[in-house]
Design an enzyme around this catalytic site. Sequence first.
Site, PDB file in Angstrom:
ATOM      1  N   TYR A  31      22.849  93.067  82.127  1.00 45.29           N
ATOM      2  CA  TYR A  31      21.470  92.677  82.400  1.00 45.29           C
ATOM      3  C   TYR A  31      21.340  91.915  83.718  1.00 45.29           C
ATOM      4  CZ  TYR A  31      20.112  93.935  77.606  1.00 45.29           C
ATOM      5  OH  TYR A  31      19.851  94.601  76.439  1.00 45.29           O
ATOM      6  N   LYS A  54      34.237  96.018  73.434  1.00 42.91           N
ATOM      7  CA  LYS A  54      34.613  97.436  73.529  1.00 42.91           C
ATOM      8  C   LYS A  54      35.886  97.520  74.378  1.00 42.91           C
ATOM      9  CE  LYS A  54      33.810 101.780  72.544  1.00 42.91           C
ATOM     10  NZ  LYS A  54      34.122 102.279  71.188  1.00 42.91           N
ATOM     11  N   ASP A  87      30.943  99.532  68.149  1.00 40.00           N
ATOM     12  CA  ASP A  87      30.502 100.626  67.291  1.00 40.00           C
ATOM     13  C   ASP A  87      30.920 100.399  65.841  1.00 40.00           C
ATOM     14  OD1 ASP A  87      33.054 100.849  68.351  1.00 40.00           O
ATOM     15  OD2 ASP A  87      33.051 103.026  68.437  1.00 40.00           O
ATOM     16  N   ASP A 113      22.180  91.851  72.001  1.00 33.53           N
ATOM     17  CA  ASP A 113      20.782  92.265  71.929  1.00 33.53           C
ATOM     18  C   ASP A 113      20.607  93.351  70.874  1.00 33.53           C
ATOM     19  OD1 ASP A 113      18.119  92.518  72.486  1.00 33.53           O
ATOM     20  OD2 ASP A 113      18.365  93.360  74.482  1.00 33.53           O
ATOM     21  N   ASP A 170      19.040  93.022  66.660  1.00 35.31           N
ATOM     22  CA  ASP A 170      17.925  93.828  66.160  1.00 35.31           C
ATOM     23  C   ASP A 170      18.324  94.556  64.878  1.00 35.31           C
ATOM     24  OD1 ASP A 170      16.358  92.996  68.211  1.00 35.31           O
ATOM     25  OD2 ASP A 170      15.872  94.981  68.985  1.00 35.31           O
TER      26      ASP A 170
END
Length: 356
Positions: A140, A189, A221, A245, A249
């Site tokens: 970001y 990851k 994942d 982020d 959610d």
Amino acid sequence: MSKRSVAVIPGDGIGPEVIGAALKVLEKVSPNKFDFQEVAMGGNAIDKYGEPLPAASLKTCQNAEATLLGAVGGPKWDNVSPEIRPERGLLGVRAGLEVFANIRPARIFQPLASACPLRKDIADKGIDFIIVRELTGGIYFGEHKAFEINGERAASDLMQYTEHEIRRIAHVAFKMARGRRKILTSVDKANILTSSRLWRDVVNEVAKEYPDVTVNHLYVDNASMQLIRVPSEFDVIVTENTFGDILSDEASQIVGSIGMIPSASLGDNNRGLYEPIHGSAPDIAGQDKANPIGTILAAAMMLRYSFEMSKEADLIENAVDEVLKEGWRTGDIYTDSEHENLIGGKKMCDVIISHL
């Protein structure tokens, strides 16, 4: 006694509605103790000033002891220049306040167990974990480039982390885990990304300072799958900006609704930024459908973390518990049960205040 200063960013869409509810609750639980200073940020600031975060708005937030934020953005500003999109204001205020640790609790309120989309036997085991998301690094905040390769459009976004950025967020997460069930899950990851391999190395180094905390590492994942399969096994999750982020959610749906989850963004300077994790939801703005609970709980986090007013924070959280036990529901958490009462956001605020 002087009042405590709070910068208030109503934002766009349903932002002003949920912020209004939170301010009413704060005034009820702590009458005449706060000086609320409203500032423009997001789409409304673009419309008025041509930029998402005017310098005066940021200065007000920096001078305040805490900042309470609704939500920003919406389709109205989808086609403005990327440099002045509403979300750039959000990134700017986080950077300006030097907040790097985003604390997002995900707890299923027992009266809302039926709103959980998971199987009943999974929900009944209890869901209560915290996501600690690094907030000022990663993709970001990396370099964003648009260019051409052989006459074809191309783009790249840089995902970058430094050792000290990872180390400081790891310490926040370990300390939080130490005060809970002493289980920390670091999400990365590392099988693909070099930045994630650095992340894992630094987390393991910090772990040596917290021998009483059990550390697990999951690829993002796999973590997203395990949150659905066995959410009760998670305690504190620490991860980088983008992964945090997305996972938060997902967590919001596990506990029933994105409208229920608050968040606190903290740094080393004792200034905090508090907000619900939901967006501006312009499709329901002005219809009294917005659930104010996430924002009200964010205000409770503000009382606890920025003002050391744990008693008042407990009063708010207990009031929310009682209201849910009595069956009061906004549309996002309503299941058409005979024990539930469907109400609007304004009524939900009033009912919570009546329980203070």
